[in-house]
Design a protein around this motif. Structure first.
Motif, short mmCIF file in Angstrom:
data_model
loop_
_atom_site.label_atom_id
_atom_site.label_comp_id
_atom_site.label_asym_id
_atom_site.label_seq_id
_atom_site.Cartn_x
_atom_site.Cartn_y
_atom_site.Cartn_z
N ILE A 1 0.85 -1.21 0.00
CA ILE A 1 0.00 0.00 0.00
C ILE A 1 0.88 1.25 0.00
O ILE A 1 0.60 2.23 -0.70
N PHE A 2 1.95 1.21 0.78
CA PHE A 2 2.87 2.36 0.83
C PHE A 2 3.48 2.62 -0.54
O PHE A 2 3.57 3.77 -0.99
N LEU A 3 3.91 1.54 -1.22
CA LEU A 3 4.52 1.70 -2.54
C LEU A 3 3.51 2.28 -3.53
O LEU A 3 3.86 3.16 -4.33
N VAL A 4 2.26 1.77 -3.49
CA VAL A 4 1.23 2.29 -4.39
C VAL A 4 0.99 3.78 -4.13
O VAL A 4 0.93 4.59 -5.07
N LEU B 1 4.09 10.34 -6.52
CA LEU B 1 5.12 10.75 -7.48
C LEU B 1 4.49 11.20 -8.79
O LEU B 1 4.89 12.23 -9.38
N ILE B 2 3.50 10.43 -9.26
CA ILE B 2 2.81 10.80 -10.50
C ILE B 2 2.13 12.15 -10.35
O ILE B 2 2.19 13.01 -11.24
N ALA B 3 1.47 12.35 -9.19
CA ALA B 3 0.79 13.62 -8.94
C ALA B 3 1.79 14.77 -8.91
O ALA B 3 1.54 15.86 -9.46
N ALA B 4 2.96 14.52 -8.29
CA ALA B 4 3.97 15.57 -8.21
C ALA B 4 4.51 15.91 -9.60
O ALA B 4 4.71 17.09 -9.94
N SER C 1 2.95 15.44 -12.41
CA SER C 1 1.86 16.12 -13.15
C SER C 1 1.78 17.59 -12.76
O SER C 1 1.64 18.47 -13.61
N ALA C 2 1.87 17.84 -11.45
CA ALA C 2 1.83 19.23 -10.97
C ALA C 2 2.99 20.02 -11.52
O ALA C 2 2.84 21.19 -11.92
N LEU C 3 4.17 19.37 -11.56
CA LEU C 3 5.35 20.05 -12.12
C LEU C 3 5.14 20.35 -13.60
O LEU C 3 5.49 21.44 -14.09
N GLY C 4 4.56 19.36 -14.32
CA GLY C 4 4.29 19.57 -15.75
C GLY C 4 3.32 20.71 -15.96
O GLY C 4 3.52 21.56 -16.85
N PHE C 5 2.26 20.76 -15.17
CA PHE C 5 1.29 21.85 -15.26
C PHE C 5 1.94 23.20 -14.97
O PHE C 5 1.67 24.20 -15.63
N LYS C 6 2.83 23.22 -13.98
CA LYS C 6 3.50 24.46 -13.60
C LYS C 6 4.40 24.95 -14.72
O LYS C 6 4.41 26.15 -15.06
#
Length: 356
Positions: free
Chosen positions: A280-283, A289-292, A294-299
């Motif tokens: 669960i921790f790995l998921v 990480l994906i969210a981060a 994505s946020a970086l890409g949006f920024k």
């Protein structure tokens, strides 16, 4: 046997029998002058087939205990040698043996057994750390006293021996069938610290299951076969302690103590839960990480759009300025200024020529 009420060595009055073994009887006695209770262990020479061997074992026990100092071991205060018997006067341990506890209430609570086992690891570790090491060789519930405060004491050193690194195997076979490791019967090398670990494993087996390994069929099965509610972690520990090959057991009591302290963490269910928590921790970590990212890409995209918009705005302002009347007037003024400068230079040149 000593008579109840008799006086031993003129100072120890025998009160009652507190225990009997294959080669000895233990009495409770009192030194009335000191008003102190003692235990007297009697070894009657005529009651055994090998009196010389018995005498040797008792002498060994006496000499061993005289040199030991541990809270879980009794202290010897006197040795009395008579024609009929040898007597050892030692600390009287208040309480009952663990064998008595099984007899009265059957299998014991596994948490209690683990606590007693850790105490026994401490005293066995002390014996094994002597120079040379002392191998107890007779670990079993009847040789462990349980005090009223919950602490234990290891008694009866008749089977103990000093470890001899130069010896291939033991000269004598001593111990109790069912609790004794295979090497105690000869042909499997000499006894060492792992021999006592085997006996401790057999003792734990008896305590948590109520099944005596010293009785037919003289075997130990996985404890959860007898009681499925027992910890699978504790089952693993007992199985490791009682391997026939000493190399497959714990090497020393310190290693065994660590596992006993964390036996719940060795449970199959606990391990599965930890594996699931880790998954669960790995998921969650991957999602984060994906969210981060994505946020970086949006920024980055937002900054690029802002930069492009800013450039377009500058271009529009330049175009507006170029199309405005003020911009034309500025260009016209610049042209006129340029003409005036040229005219002034021309006039100045003409005037200089006329002067000449």
């Amino acid at each position: 046997m000593l008579e109840i009420g008799s006086l031993v060595d003129g100072k120890y009055k025998v009160l009652r029998v507190v225990g009997k073994g294959g080669m000895s009887v233990v009495y409770q006695a009192v030194n009335e002058k000191e008003n102190k209770i003692w235990a007297i262990k009697e070894m009657h020479r005529e009651s055994v087939q090998n009196p010389e061997g018995v005498n040797q074992n008792l002498v060994v026990e006496t000499e061993l205990l005289k040199r030991l100092d541990h809270p879980n071991l009794p202290k010897i205060v006197d040795v009395i040698d008579t024609e009929e018997s040898l007597l050892i006067v030692m600390d009287y341990i208040e309480g009952n043996t663990l064998a008595k506890a099984i007899e009265e209430s059957g299998a014991q609570d596994q948490d209690d057994v683990v606590d007693w086992a850790m105490q026994l690891c401490d005293v066995l570790g002390y014996l094994h750390s002597r120079v040379p090491p002392i191998i107890y060789r007779d670990m079993k519930p009847s040789n462990v006293m349980l005090k009223p405060d919950g602490s234990i004491a290891l008694i009866d050193f008749g089977s103990a021996r000093l470890f001899n690194a130069s010896s291939a195997e033991d000269a004598t076979w001593l111990g109790t069938m069912g609790y004794a490791a295979p090497e105690q019967y000869g042909g499997h090398g000499q006894t060492d610290a792992r021999t006592d670990i085997y006996g401790l494993g057999a003792t734990m087996y008896h305590l948590v299951t109520g099944h005596d390994p010293s009785k037919p069929p003289y075997e130990m099965v996985p404890v959860r076969n007898l009681n499925p509610s027992l910890s699978s972690g504790l089952e693993k520990i007992i199985l490791k302690c009682t391997q026939r090959d000493p190399r497959e057991r714990y090497d020393n009591c310190a290693e065994l103590t660590v596992d006993l302290q964390h036996y719940r963490e060795l449970d199959d269910e606990y391990i599965r839960e930890q594996d699931n928590k880790w998954k669960i921790f790995l998921v969650c970590a991957v999602i984060a990480l994906i969210a981060a990212l994505s946020a970086l890409g949006f920024k980055i995209g937002e900054n690029s759009m802002r930069s492009a918009a800013h450039e377009i705005s500058l271009e529009e302002e330049i175009i507006k300025e170029a199309e405005s009347p003020d911009y034309d007037d500025l260009n016209l003024s610049s042209e006129r200024a340029k003409e005036d400068v040229e005219k002034s230079v021309h006039d100045h040149g003409s005037g200089s020529a006329a002067s000449e």
